[in-house]
Enzyme design. Structure first.
Site, PDB file in Angstrom:
ATOM      1  NE  ARG A   1     -13.232  12.582 -30.577  1.00 58.35           N
ATOM      2  CZ  ARG A   1     -13.881  11.811 -28.939  1.00 58.35           C
ATOM      3  NH1 ARG A   1     -12.536  12.183 -27.930  1.00 58.35           N
ATOM      4  NH2 ARG A   1     -14.437  12.307 -27.867  1.00 58.35           N
TER       5      ARG A   1
ATOM      6  CE1 TYR B   1      -4.365   1.777   0.700  1.00 61.54           C
ATOM      7  CE2 TYR B   1      -2.524   3.343   1.873  1.00 61.54           C
ATOM      8  CZ  TYR B   1      -3.355   2.930   1.333  1.00 61.54           C
ATOM      9  OH  TYR B   1      -4.739   4.416   1.530  1.00 61.54           O
TER      10      TYR B   1
ATOM     11  CG  PHE C   1     -18.185  11.662 -26.536  1.00 60.22           C
ATOM     12  CD1 PHE C   1     -17.588  13.125 -26.209  1.00 60.22           C
ATOM     13  CD2 PHE C   1     -17.491  10.956 -26.878  1.00 60.22           C
ATOM     14  CE1 PHE C   1     -16.728  13.089 -25.245  1.00 60.22           C
ATOM     15  CE2 PHE C   1     -16.102  11.338 -25.468  1.00 60.22           C
ATOM     16  CZ  PHE C   1     -15.905  11.707 -24.668  1.00 60.22           C
TER      17      PHE C   1
ATOM     18  CG  PHE D   1      -8.431  15.347 -24.641  1.00 59.88           C
ATOM     19  CD1 PHE D   1      -8.594  14.807 -25.961  1.00 59.88           C
ATOM     20  CD2 PHE D   1      -9.068  14.991 -23.382  1.00 59.88           C
ATOM     21  CE1 PHE D   1      -9.569  13.262 -26.079  1.00 59.88           C
ATOM     22  CE2 PHE D   1      -9.168  13.576 -23.575  1.00 59.88           C
ATOM     23  CZ  PHE D   1      -9.747  12.923 -24.721  1.00 59.88           C
ATOM     24  CB  THR D   2     -13.463  15.392 -24.795  1.00 58.55           C
ATOM     25  OG1 THR D   2     -12.548  13.996 -24.632  1.00 58.55           O
ATOM     26  CG2 THR D   2     -13.635  15.704 -25.626  1.00 58.55           C
TER      27      THR D   2
ATOM     28  CE  LYS E   1      -5.190   8.682 -25.534  1.00 56.60           C
ATOM     29  NZ  LYS E   1      -5.605   8.345 -27.150  1.00 56.60           N
TER      30      LYS E   1
ATOM     31  CG  ASP F   1      -2.100  15.779 -21.973  1.00 55.45           C
ATOM     32  OD1 ASP F   1      -2.107  15.257 -21.857  1.00 55.45           O
ATOM     33  OD2 ASP F   1      -4.077  16.452 -22.537  1.00 55.45           O
TER      34      ASP F   1
HETATM   35  N1  F0G Z   1      -4.866  14.483 -22.403  1.00 53.25           N
HETATM   36  C1  F0G Z   1      -5.207  13.865 -24.347  1.00 53.25           C
HETATM   37  C2  F0G Z   1      -4.599  14.648 -25.385  1.00 53.25           C
HETATM   38  C3  F0G Z   1      -5.841  12.698 -23.791  1.00 53.25           C
HETATM   39  O1  F0G Z   1      -6.362  12.299 -25.326  1.00 53.25           O
HETATM   40  C4  F0G Z   1      -6.162  11.487 -23.169  1.00 53.25           C
HETATM   41  C5  F0G Z   1      -7.042  11.012 -23.440  1.00 53.25           C
HETATM   42  C6  F0G Z   1      -6.367  12.221 -22.230  1.00 53.25           C
HETATM   43  C7  F0G Z   1      -5.747  13.995 -21.347  1.00 53.25           C
HETATM   44  C8  F0G Z   1      -7.315  11.641 -20.240  1.00 53.25           C
HETATM   45  O2  F0G Z   1      -6.005  10.756 -20.526  1.00 53.25           O
HETATM   46  O3  F0G Z   1      -7.791   8.302 -20.283  1.00 53.25           O
HETATM   47  O4  F0G Z   1      -6.443   8.558 -19.212  1.00 53.25           O
HETATM   48  O5  F0G Z   1      -8.068   9.958 -18.641  1.00 53.25           O
HETATM   49  N2  F0G Z   1      -7.431   9.992 -24.649  1.00 53.25           N
HETATM   50  C9  F0G Z   1      -8.586   8.960 -25.073  1.00 53.25           C
HETATM   51  C10 F0G Z   1      -8.720   8.990 -26.507  1.00 53.25           C
HETATM   52  C11 F0G Z   1      -9.817   9.044 -23.968  1.00 53.25           C
HETATM   53  O6  F0G Z   1      -9.115   8.335 -26.724  1.00 53.25           O
HETATM   54  O7  F0G Z   1      -7.920   9.908 -27.031  1.00 53.25           O
HETATM   55  P1  F0G Z   1      -7.112   9.246 -19.737  1.00 53.25           P
END
Ligand code: F0G
Length: 486
Positions: free
Chosen positions: A393, A84, A459, A136-137, A270, A227
């Site tokens: 997208r 832990y 989405f 980003f979303t 990623k 990022d």
């Molecule tokens: N920033 C970027 C540029 C991303 O592409 C993503 C995730 C995140 C932040 C958030 O990270 O998913 O680990 O919480 N992109 C995924 C995609 C969801 O399919 O492009 P996460």
């Protein structure tokens, strides 16, 4: 092409993406007949997020958490030290990140958006502005949740679908200065640079542009955030396209880049080809502020919601990000797919970026208005035509305005993600072929309307239905055109 390119020139003169690895473990795939694909997409509410993996032939939804890991990563997982608090695994990962970015402190988190929650929770005050090349979303959702607003200052070329600009993710420095002048530097929560700018087609940002953005921000006393989720692809493009970096090592470039930012965060789903995330900084004060939130939302400070096995895999994956033979794999396969599609007359984002090949649904389906989600409709149609799962997208990925009206996206894209080292060239050719068939039959494709619309990030879980019975007609046409390929 410079000497850093990792495509291989054949005797025929063709540039071919070459797999710089061999396949030692495989997973079986099934290609359902077209009428079953139709049934599956209907049951999924025409939303590719809601398909089941067993219904999908080629999963090009995302690279997130589905990149192929290396033998060294799997081997490292066996050495994970589970506890832990205070596990050796944590200290190994921390050391790798300190060396990679040249930063002093590391906070683990369960994935990228968890880092965004922590950063926005620390820096976004109600009414403040977060400036970025592009949102980003999940990033935007967190900024807005804390009462902030997002301003995008991407260069004009970034939103042009077709271009030959090498760094379409770059900031427009004049626009940046204008926004800061308008809102006042003290009201800017941070300036965020998204490497490998996701929503405009995985387009890279140049090191030069990052330097200029950082110099401006520091002159104004504004914090900078990187990022780094899509850093691997961005790094490859810098080595390939930015002359001043041709002879620098990848390690040097990453260090130089990292020195420009106060906070760096990443999705480890990623970057590092594992599952998790983290925040790195050398600013002790910010570190202490953000640290408070880790035990609250993520877990104890030495795992932050991640399994130690994933942390071991991530540590090796981060080190492997410095290897051009590793980080070239997505960009060269994206380029191969884009080239095939262009040859077949299918409109795509150019130049091809990282992450995936982005099909221009706006041009593919000019007869479908944005309010009927052309990119969502095309993603559903691609699944019917080939069992290929892409991701919308476009307008569907935007949030409605407070008054309930649609926020129309700047671009209507379908992303066909190319996770690292997962697909072979024949699979890529298959995707291009089914897209070409679809393009020839594009008049059949109609729009979508919501039957179930969640309030945030709609989405992901929203359900839609086709307007009219175009999906049935499309499946029937496929069965007629390709009777041996049901
Ligand atoms: N920033 C970027 C540029 C991303 O592409 C993503 C995730 C995140 C932040 C958030 O990270 O998913 O680990 O919480 N992109 C995924 C995609 C969801 O399919 O492009 P996460």
């Amino acid at each position: 092409m410079n000497q850093n390119s990792r495509t291989i020139r054949f005797f025929s003169g063709e540039d071919i993406p070459m797999e710089m690895h061999k396949v030692r473990m495989v997973q079986r795939l099934t290609l359902l007949p077209v009428q079953e694909r139709l049934r599956a997409i209907r049951e999924a509410g025409s939303n590719t997020f809601l398909l089941k993996n067993r219904e999908v032939f080629l999963d090009m939804l995302t690279d997130s958490g589905v990149n192929a890991m290396s033998d060294r990563q799997y081997a490292a997982m066996m050495l994970a030290d589970d506890s832990y608090a205070g596990s050796e695994t944590f200290f190994r990962l921390e050391a790798v990140l300190q060396n990679f970015f040249g930063t002093d402190f590391f906070l683990p988190a369960h994935q990228g958006r968890a880092c965004e929650n922590i950063i926005a929770g620390t820096l976004v005050k109600p009414g403040s502005t977060a400036i970025m090349n592009y949102h980003f979303t999940t990033t935007k959702a967190h900024v807005v949740r804390f009462g902030g607003v997002v301003e995008e200052v991407i260069g004009e070329g970034g939103l042009q679908v077709e271009s030959d600009a090498p760094f379409k993710g770059d900031f427009d420095l004049d626009k940046l200065a204008d926004v800061v002048g308008r809102v006042g530097a003290q009201n800017v929560s941070f300036i965020r640079v998204e490497s490998g700018t996701n929503l405009v087609g995985g387009q890279p940002v140049s090191l030069q542009n990052m330097k200029e953005v950082s110099a401006f921000a520091r002159g104004q006393g504004i914090l900078t955030v990187l990022d780094a989720s899509l850093l691997a692809d961005n790094l490859y493009f810098i080595k390939l396209r930015e002359q001043a970096c041709f002879d620098k090592s990848t390690a040097e470039i990453v260090r130089e880049m990292a020195s420009l930012f106060d906070i760096i965060y990443f999705s480890g789903r990623k970057l590092g080809c594992a599952r998790g995330g983290g925040i790195c900084t050398s600013n002790r004060e910010l570190f202490m502020q953000m640290r408070d939130m880790v035990p609250l939302f993520e877990g104890f400070l030495t795992y932050g919601g991640m399994s130690v096995r994933e942390m071991e895999a991530m540590a090796v994956g981060i080190e492997e990000t410095l290897d051009m033979d590793v980080i070239s794999q997505t960009p060269i396969f994206v380029e191969a797919l884009a080239k095939e599609l262009i040859q077949k007359g299918v409109p795509v984002v150019t130049p091809p970026g990282g992450l995936g090949c982005h099909v221009d649904a706006g041009r593919f389906l000019p007869h479908v208005p944005q309010t009927q989600y052309p990119a969502g409709a095309l993603a559903a149609a691609i699944f019917i035509a080939g069992g290929v799962r892409g991701m919308e997208r476009g307008t569907l990925s935007e949030q409605r305005e407070p008054d309930g009206s649609e926020h129309l996206a700047s671009m209507e894209l379908v992303r066909l993600a190319v996770p690292k080292r997962v697909f072979t060239l024949s699979q890529i050719k298959y995707v291009a072929d089914r897209l070409a068939w679809l393009h020839a039959n594009r008049d059949l494709i109609g729009g979508l309307e919501f039957i179930e619309e969640p309030k945030t990030l709609r989405f992901f879980l929203g359900k839609l239905r086709p307007i009219g019975d175009w999906q049935q007609q499309l499946a029937d046409r496929f069965a007629q055109d390709m009777p041996s390929q049901l």
